[in-house]
Every structure is written in C-alpha cells, then in structure tokens.
Scaffold this motif. Sequence first.
Motif, PDB file in Angstrom:
ATOM      1  N   GLU A   2      10.406  -1.459   2.275  1.00  0.00           N
ATOM      2  CA  GLU A   2      10.328  -0.091   2.455  1.00  0.00           C
ATOM      3  C   GLU A   2       9.725   0.382   3.442  1.00  0.00           C
ATOM      4  N   CYS A   3       8.562  -0.017   3.907  1.00  0.00           N
ATOM      5  CA  CYS A   3       7.639   0.687   4.998  1.00  0.00           C
ATOM      6  C   CYS A   3       7.667  -0.157   6.194  1.00  0.00           C
ATOM      7  N   GLY A   4       7.886  -1.503   6.037  1.00  0.00           N
ATOM      8  CA  GLY A   4       7.843  -2.378   7.070  1.00  0.00           C
ATOM      9  C   GLY A   4       6.766  -2.484   7.978  1.00  0.00           C
ATOM     10  N   THR A   5       5.483  -2.365   7.132  1.00  0.00           N
ATOM     11  CA  THR A   5       4.127  -2.435   7.848  1.00  0.00           C
ATOM     12  C   THR A   5       3.921  -3.747   8.558  1.00  0.00           C
ATOM     13  N   GLY A   6       4.536  -4.797   8.146  1.00  0.00           N
ATOM     14  CA  GLY A   6       4.204  -6.227   8.783  1.00  0.00           C
ATOM     15  C   GLY A   6       4.176  -7.234   7.790  1.00  0.00           C
ATOM     16  N   THR A   8       0.792  -1.285   0.014  1.00  0.00           N
ATOM     17  CA  THR A   8       0.147   0.106   0.126  1.00  0.00           C
ATOM     18  C   THR A   8       0.926   1.300   0.019  1.00  0.00           C
ATOM     19  N   CYS A   9       2.185   0.911   0.464  1.00  0.00           N
ATOM     20  CA  CYS A   9       2.954   2.282   0.410  1.00  0.00           C
ATOM     21  C   CYS A   9       3.511   2.625  -1.099  1.00  0.00           C
TER      22      CYS A   9
END
Length: 131
Positions: free
Chosen positions: A87-91, A69-70
Amino acid sequence: MGLITRAEDYYLPPPYLAPDAWADKAPALRCVLWYEYRQQRRIHTGDAFVIGQQLYARINHGRWLADCTCGSAQIVTPTDPRMWCVECGTGWWQLTFPADVTAVEESLAALPVAERNWWAEPDPARPTLEV
C-alpha cells in the motif's frame, strides 16, 4: 495448508500460470506478485533496503499477519520474516516472530478459527484488559 495460514500458502499464482510458478520466489515477494496481478499495477521493491524499526507478527483468525505503520496489513510467514507494504511502499520491514513458532501455532489448534489469535508480549498493539 497448515493449521495457521502463512504467506506461502495464501499468495498463489494466478490461474493461467502453473501452480508452482512462484515456487522459486521468496514468500514475502509472492505477496507483491499477487498484489500486482490483482491490482494490475507494478510495484518496485528496490534493493535490500530494510527499515530499521521492526514490526511484530501476530496471528489473527488463523493467519500470520503483520501491520504496517500506514494501517495496511498482510499475511506473512516465519520462513521469510520481512514484509514489503504493497500500500505505502515504505521499504522492507523486518518482522519479529516468536522464538518457538510451532509451539504458538500448536497452542491454538483446539480453538475455532475465529479464536486463533496471538500477539507477542512486547507488541505495543497487543490488546490488554487495562483501561
């Protein structure tokens, strides 16, 4: 490498390691290791936290991809249907693959690599001819 590139074929250990050094690592984790080596930074993936929202895997120019989603994307595989966005490490994202992966891959076999593209029907990012 098969007809369609998968994570386990693409994310390989650096040259100073044996070619099978990551053979015991899950394909989704190989992407993280590959990225750590190339970016020279550690990524902490945490435990088994999984994002509730699913992402759709697609084929783009002969590679299984998933888009975070990033806006980042990475090569993925139906043998390990999850992704940690480096990149964003959301999980850990759960990925949705087609029910018959082999049939989808084989349907693209006769096409040039640049035209080996496929999207899941319900994927909201799927291109349409609608204006």
